[in-house]
Design a protein around this motif. Structure first.
Motif, mmCIF file in Angstrom:
data_model
loop_
_atom_site.group_PDB
_atom_site.id
_atom_site.type_symbol
_atom_site.label_atom_id
_atom_site.label_comp_id
_atom_site.label_asym_id
_atom_site.label_seq_id
_atom_site.Cartn_x
_atom_site.Cartn_y
_atom_site.Cartn_z
ATOM 1 N N GLY A 1 0.803 -1.223 0.000
ATOM 2 C CA GLY A 1 0.000 0.000 0.000
ATOM 3 C C GLY A 1 0.832 1.268 0.000
ATOM 4 O O GLY A 1 0.404 2.316 0.465
ATOM 5 N N THR A 2 2.068 1.197 -0.540
ATOM 6 C CA THR A 2 2.966 2.361 -0.533
ATOM 7 C C THR A 2 2.873 3.179 -1.814
ATOM 8 O O THR A 2 3.729 4.009 -2.079
ATOM 9 C CB THR A 2 4.419 1.893 -0.329
ATOM 10 N N HIS A 3 1.841 2.926 -2.640
ATOM 11 C CA HIS A 3 1.665 3.704 -3.871
ATOM 12 C C HIS A 3 1.310 5.144 -3.510
ATOM 13 O O HIS A 3 0.522 5.401 -2.608
ATOM 14 C CB HIS A 3 0.578 3.092 -4.744
ATOM 15 N N LYS A 4 1.884 6.097 -4.248
ATOM 16 C CA LYS A 4 1.694 7.502 -3.883
ATOM 17 C C LYS A 4 1.952 8.387 -5.097
ATOM 18 O O LYS A 4 2.874 8.142 -5.863
ATOM 19 C CB LYS A 4 2.681 7.873 -2.754
ATOM 20 N N VAL A 5 1.120 9.411 -5.283
ATOM 21 C CA VAL A 5 1.357 10.420 -6.312
ATOM 22 C C VAL A 5 1.434 11.785 -5.635
ATOM 23 O O VAL A 5 1.006 11.954 -4.488
ATOM 24 C CB VAL A 5 0.241 10.427 -7.372
ATOM 25 N N GLN A 6 1.974 12.753 -6.378
ATOM 26 C CA GLN A 6 2.070 14.104 -5.830
ATOM 27 C C GLN A 6 0.739 14.826 -5.951
ATOM 28 O O GLN A 6 0.109 14.822 -7.008
ATOM 29 C CB GLN A 6 3.138 14.899 -6.579
ATOM 30 N N THR A 7 0.353 15.414 -4.868
ATOM 31 C CA THR A 7 -0.828 16.277 -4.901
ATOM 32 C C THR A 7 -0.382 17.700 -5.213
ATOM 33 O O THR A 7 0.815 17.990 -5.292
ATOM 34 C CB THR A 7 -1.559 16.242 -3.546
ATOM 35 N N ARG A 8 -1.321 18.589 -5.402
ATOM 36 C CA ARG A 8 -0.966 19.951 -5.837
ATOM 37 C C ARG A 8 -0.091 20.683 -4.840
ATOM 38 O O ARG A 8 0.788 21.450 -5.223
ATOM 39 C CB ARG A 8 -2.243 20.753 -6.105
ATOM 40 N N ASN A 9 -0.289 20.419 -3.566
ATOM 41 C CA ASN A 9 0.530 21.126 -2.581
ATOM 42 C C ASN A 9 1.921 20.522 -2.446
ATOM 43 O O ASN A 9 2.782 21.092 -1.786
ATOM 44 C CB ASN A 9 -0.166 21.142 -1.216
ATOM 45 N N GLU A 10 2.168 19.348 -3.066
ATOM 46 C CA GLU A 10 3.485 18.713 -3.014
ATOM 47 C C GLU A 10 4.290 18.923 -4.295
ATOM 48 O O GLU A 10 5.481 18.650 -4.331
ATOM 49 C CB GLU A 10 3.326 17.206 -2.778
ATOM 50 N N ASN A 11 3.668 19.402 -5.352
ATOM 51 C CA ASN A 11 4.346 19.593 -6.628
ATOM 52 C C ASN A 11 5.285 20.789 -6.555
ATOM 53 O O ASN A 11 4.941 21.836 -6.006
ATOM 54 C CB ASN A 11 3.291 19.807 -7.729
ATOM 55 N N SER A 12 6.468 20.627 -7.141
ATOM 56 C CA SER A 12 7.491 21.681 -7.031
ATOM 57 C C SER A 12 7.378 22.755 -8.117
ATOM 58 O O SER A 12 8.177 23.684 -8.145
ATOM 59 C CB SER A 12 8.892 21.050 -7.091
ATOM 60 N N ARG A 13 6.417 22.604 -9.025
ATOM 61 C CA ARG A 13 6.268 23.628 -10.060
ATOM 62 C C ARG A 13 5.768 24.932 -9.446
ATOM 63 O O ARG A 13 5.185 24.959 -8.368
ATOM 64 C CB ARG A 13 5.289 23.168 -11.146
ATOM 65 N N THR A 14 5.987 26.018 -10.176
ATOM 66 C CA THR A 14 5.634 27.337 -9.653
ATOM 67 C C THR A 14 4.134 27.473 -9.446
ATOM 68 O O THR A 14 3.334 26.863 -10.167
ATOM 69 C CB THR A 14 6.111 28.434 -10.621
ATOM 70 N N GLY A 15 3.774 28.248 -8.483
ATOM 71 C CA GLY A 15 2.363 28.512 -8.228
ATOM 72 C C GLY A 15 1.946 29.864 -8.775
ATOM 73 O O GLY A 15 0.808 30.307 -8.555
ATOM 74 N N LYS A 16 2.852 30.486 -9.512
ATOM 75 C CA LYS A 16 2.545 31.805 -10.071
ATOM 76 C C LYS A 16 1.454 31.697 -11.125
ATOM 77 O O LYS A 16 1.397 30.721 -11.879
ATOM 78 C CB LYS A 16 3.807 32.385 -10.700
ATOM 79 N N LYS A 17 0.622 32.715 -11.187
ATOM 80 C CA LYS A 17 -0.442 32.712 -12.186
ATOM 81 C C LYS A 17 0.170 32.707 -13.581
ATOM 82 O O LYS A 17 1.097 33.456 -13.868
ATOM 83 C CB LYS A 17 -1.347 33.944 -11.993
#
Length: 210
Positions: free
Chosen positions: A47-63
């Motif tokens: 049960g160690t399957h995992k994906v990145q959620t939006r708050n974990e993604n390293s891409r910019t949050g700039k509009k």
């Protein structure tokens, strides 16, 4: 129900009486066997399957671009799932796959598994599973005499050290103590081999559960 007892050299060693309630069930319930096997395999999953959620993604949050005037849809972040490199929507997260199964159902599943082997003539009772020396070649020769190519061996309350060492390099042969007896391992091997002490332990186990 009476079963013949043999030695590792395929000699006769008497017989043993076993309970019909454990080894002699006539109607094998495949649905119960399936429930117990699914329960075992689900409990074993990491049960160690995992994906990145939006708050974990390293891409910019700039509009990405201004709200109006571009002619495009209104977006606020490149972390959104629809963009390359963005997060995944509703992806798997770390969790346990285990689920509960009643103790009576688990016990009944084991009875049906044992009875299925006895009914199919794939149950062998050994006098004892012990060796004087841990020689794989010698044990393989004994298994060939017994016709064992794909088997689960329940060696009793404890597994003899020499027997365990000699058997561990033989493919399709599993050796477990009485406490390790389970439905999945019984069904995945063609032949079930029980020692006399293992039979006694199984009988005692079901008497306690009853």
């Amino acid at each position: 129900m009476k079963l013949d007892v043999i030695t590792l050299d395929n000699g006769k060693a008497g017989s043993v009486d076993v309970s019909d309630a454990v080894f002699g069930l006539e109607e094998i319930r495949n649905d119960i066997l399936a429930r117990v096997v699914n329960w075992q395999l689900a409990k074993r999953r990491a049960g160690t399957h995992k994906v990145q959620t939006r708050n974990e993604n390293s891409r910019t949050g700039k509009k990405m671009y201004k709200q109006k005037g571009s002619g495009g849809a209104r977006h606020g972040s490149r972390r959104a799932p629809q963009f390359v490199g963005g997060s995944r929507a509703f992806g798997p997260v770390v969790r346990s796959h285990a689920f509960d199964l009643q103790k009576k159902v688990r016990a009944l599943g084991l009875r049906h598994a044992l009875s299925s082997k006895a009914k199919a003539g794939a149950l062998i009772v050994l006098d004892q599973a012990t060796l004087d020396s841990a020689k794989t070649a010698a044990l393989r020769a004994k298994f060939e005499t017994l016709g064992l190519k794909n088997a689960l061996i329940i060696a009793g309350p404890e597994v003899d050290t020499n027997f365990a060492l000699a058997s561990r390099n033989i493919p399709n042969i599993d050796v477990l103590p009485s406490a390790g007896l389970n439905v999945y391992d019984v069904l995945r091997r063609q032949t079930l081999v029980l020692t006399k002490s293992a039979v006694e332990a199984i009988e005692a186990r079901f008497k306690v559960e009853a």
